[in-house]
Design a protein around this motif. Sequence first.
Motif, short mmCIF file in Angstrom:
data_model
loop_
_atom_site.label_atom_id
_atom_site.label_comp_id
_atom_site.label_asym_id
_atom_site.label_seq_id
_atom_site.Cartn_x
_atom_site.Cartn_y
_atom_site.Cartn_z
N VAL A 127 0.84 -1.20 0.00
CA VAL A 127 0.00 0.00 0.00
C VAL A 127 0.87 1.25 0.00
O VAL A 127 0.64 2.21 -0.75
N ALA A 128 1.92 1.24 0.84
CA ALA A 128 2.79 2.41 0.97
C ALA A 128 3.51 2.74 -0.33
O ALA A 128 3.71 3.91 -0.66
N LYS A 129 3.89 1.72 -1.09
CA LYS A 129 4.67 2.00 -2.30
C LYS A 129 3.79 2.37 -3.49
O LYS A 129 4.27 2.95 -4.45
N ILE A 130 2.50 2.02 -3.44
CA ILE A 130 1.60 2.40 -4.51
C ILE A 130 1.28 3.89 -4.45
O ILE A 130 1.10 4.55 -5.49
N VAL A 131 1.26 4.46 -3.26
CA VAL A 131 0.88 5.87 -3.08
C VAL A 131 1.77 6.82 -3.88
O VAL A 131 1.26 7.68 -4.62
N PRO A 132 3.13 6.73 -3.80
CA PRO A 132 3.97 7.65 -4.61
C PRO A 132 3.74 7.49 -6.11
O PRO A 132 3.79 8.48 -6.84
N ILE A 133 3.48 6.27 -6.56
CA ILE A 133 3.23 6.05 -7.99
C ILE A 133 1.93 6.72 -8.40
O ILE A 133 1.86 7.36 -9.47
N LEU A 134 0.91 6.62 -7.56
CA LEU A 134 -0.36 7.28 -7.86
C LEU A 134 -0.21 8.79 -7.89
O LEU A 134 -0.79 9.48 -8.75
N ILE A 135 0.58 9.34 -6.97
CA ILE A 135 0.81 10.79 -6.95
C ILE A 135 1.56 11.22 -8.21
O ILE A 135 1.25 12.26 -8.82
N PHE A 136 2.53 10.43 -8.63
CA PHE A 136 3.25 10.70 -9.87
C PHE A 136 2.26 10.76 -11.04
O PHE A 136 2.31 11.67 -11.87
N ILE A 137 1.35 9.79 -11.10
CA ILE A 137 0.38 9.74 -12.18
C ILE A 137 -0.54 10.96 -12.15
O ILE A 137 -0.81 11.58 -13.20
N VAL A 138 -0.99 11.36 -10.97
CA VAL A 138 -1.88 12.53 -10.84
C VAL A 138 -1.18 13.80 -11.31
O VAL A 138 -1.74 14.62 -12.05
N ILE A 139 0.09 13.97 -10.90
CA ILE A 139 0.85 15.16 -11.30
C ILE A 139 1.06 15.18 -12.81
O ILE A 139 0.91 16.22 -13.47
N LEU A 140 1.38 14.03 -13.39
CA LEU A 140 1.58 13.96 -14.84
C LEU A 140 0.27 14.20 -15.60
O LEU A 140 0.29 14.82 -16.68
N LEU A 141 -0.84 13.75 -15.06
CA LEU A 141 -2.13 14.03 -15.69
C LEU A 141 -2.40 15.54 -15.70
O LEU A 141 -2.91 16.08 -16.69
N GLY A 142 -2.02 16.22 -14.61
CA GLY A 142 -2.21 17.67 -14.54
C GLY A 142 -1.32 18.42 -15.52
O GLY A 142 -1.68 19.50 -15.99
N ALA A 143 -0.13 17.87 -15.81
CA ALA A 143 0.82 18.53 -16.71
C ALA A 143 0.69 18.05 -18.15
O ALA A 143 1.43 18.51 -19.03
N PHE A 144 -0.25 17.16 -18.41
CA PHE A 144 -0.38 16.54 -19.73
C PHE A 144 -0.82 17.54 -20.79
O PHE A 144 -1.78 18.29 -20.60
N GLU A 145 -0.08 17.57 -21.91
CA GLU A 145 -0.42 18.43 -23.05
C GLU A 145 -0.71 17.55 -24.26
O GLU A 145 0.16 16.84 -24.75
N THR A 146 -1.93 17.64 -24.75
CA THR A 146 -2.35 16.79 -25.87
C THR A 146 -1.51 17.03 -27.12
O THR A 146 -1.13 16.07 -27.81
N ASP A 147 -1.20 18.29 -27.41
CA ASP A 147 -0.41 18.60 -28.62
C ASP A 147 0.98 18.00 -28.54
O ASP A 147 1.51 17.49 -29.54
N LEU A 148 1.59 18.04 -27.35
CA LEU A 148 2.93 17.47 -27.18
C LEU A 148 2.88 15.95 -27.33
O LEU A 148 3.76 15.35 -27.97
N PHE A 149 1.86 15.33 -26.77
CA PHE A 149 1.71 13.88 -26.90
C PHE A 149 1.54 13.50 -28.37
O PHE A 149 2.13 12.52 -28.84
N ARG A 150 0.77 14.32 -29.11
CA ARG A 150 0.54 14.05 -30.53
C ARG A 150 1.84 14.18 -31.32
O ARG A 150 2.12 13.38 -32.21
N SER A 151 2.67 15.17 -30.98
CA SER A 151 3.93 15.36 -31.71
C SER A 151 4.92 14.24 -31.40
O SER A 151 5.79 13.91 -32.20
N ASN A 152 4.80 13.64 -30.21
CA ASN A 152 5.67 12.52 -29.83
C ASN A 152 5.15 11.18 -30.34
O ASN A 152 5.88 10.18 -30.28
N PHE A 153 3.91 11.15 -30.82
CA PHE A 153 3.21 9.89 -31.02
C PHE A 153 3.99 8.90 -31.88
O PHE A 153 4.08 7.71 -31.56
N TRP A 154 4.58 9.35 -32.97
CA TRP A 154 5.33 8.47 -33.86
C TRP A 154 6.82 8.48 -33.55
O TRP A 154 7.63 7.94 -34.31
#
Length: 475
Positions: free
Chosen positions: A159-186
């Motif tokens: 349980v303790a080790k899943i928490v930091p991974i979930l926080i990482f995911i939440v922060i990355l979701l907040g910083a996610f840019e669709t255009d950047l993901f699209r430019s990286n896609f290929w």
Amino acid sequence: MTSTAQKLSLTSLAALVVGSMVGAGIFSLPRTFGDATGPFGAIVAWCIAGAGIFTLAHVFRVLAERKSDLDAGVYAYASAGFGDYAGFLSVLGYWLVGCIADVSYWVLIKATLGAFFPIFGDGNTIAAVLVSSVALWGFHFMILRGIKEAAAINTVVTVAKIVPILIFIVILLGAFETDLFRSNFWGGADTPEASLFEQIRATMLVTVFVFIGVEGASVYSRYARKRSDVGVATTLGFVVVLGLMVLVTLLPYGALERPEIAGMRQPSMASVLESIVGPWGSVFVSAGLIVSVLGAYLAWSLICVEVLFCAAKNGDMPSVLARENSNSVPAAALWLSNGVIQLFLISTLFSEDAFRLMVNLTSAMVLIPYLLVAAYGFLVAKRGETYNIRPKERFRDQILAGAATVYTAFMIYAGGLKFLLLSAILYALGTALFLYARREQKKPLFSPREWLVFIAVVVGCLVGIYGLVTGSITI
């Protein structure tokens, strides 16, 4: 007979599965995939890995229910399907996978600390080995106090080790840019010149590594309160871990350019978070990594001991390894396992990149036991064994077991000849334990078919040694 006091709940079994899989690998995923491919290649790779591991997890679930008399999963199924020597090779390989994986965990912990304390270097300095050794034997004496107590600690750590991974995911979701993901896609700028197949192949061993442990509940089936909990825990653990792996891999492509991700130091999750939130991100993920890896280490220590114990009870390992202490812990198996881990730890002093070597070798070695389990699941369904109950499931199980067999065989090919030959060296040397056990029981060493397998293992060993001596195989 396992006492009621030592029985494990569904939660504990599921935690063993998640705890076994979520260890060092997840923290290296951003760079590993960023260096090889873009989001499209990563999606294809995870589809292959997810589908393949799903079929394998299904085989474990079905066998746990339909072959409830077989304990210790990986080893027992191989032995039942293909004979004593195949079963021995399976338990030996699986046990060594656990030992090598545990060494890689200590190396990664000290490499992570090395970013803050240079004395630990890349995890293979004298100071790193000494501190790791002290921790190794600290865990050893804790496990000697009881399997249930160790499993309870593993649940909390999971349980303790899943928490930091979930926080990482939440922060990355907040910083996610669709255009950047699209430019990286290929692949984005400086796309790898390799073909898509080669890009995906470059990620295959790490996808195997991060999923090792999906069979954790099956290995500990004799401790389950209800046999049906084994299958539920396996499926639940697989779904949770697959979701985490995919998110950790793909989200960085929406926050950073692929070449930037590819150039980050490991553990790359720490580097990704640092680039987004500042230095505290690296410290936060590094702390989470240490907790995660310690949890995975504990889970694998339990599994290593269990497979040796069950093999010894069945007569395919020396009988001394079946001895238990007053806490019902297979103490002799634990001493042997940690003794081997200690030797591997010392060997890291002579390796330039101990972590990468052990990750790849772990992934290659586990595929042989997985292949035997998948093939046995296929044979059970094809022959209709136990399918007088719920016969309509037979066709489905045969298809999925066949797919699992093809997947594991393909992964052995994708891993390359080098690690297969290195595995053969360890299998050949370890066969001494099998010969000792057979003589101890006054049984013939091999059947005619097993002689052929043994000869193939020895030939692979000799070719591997020749490659190491001539330099054609490097470690």
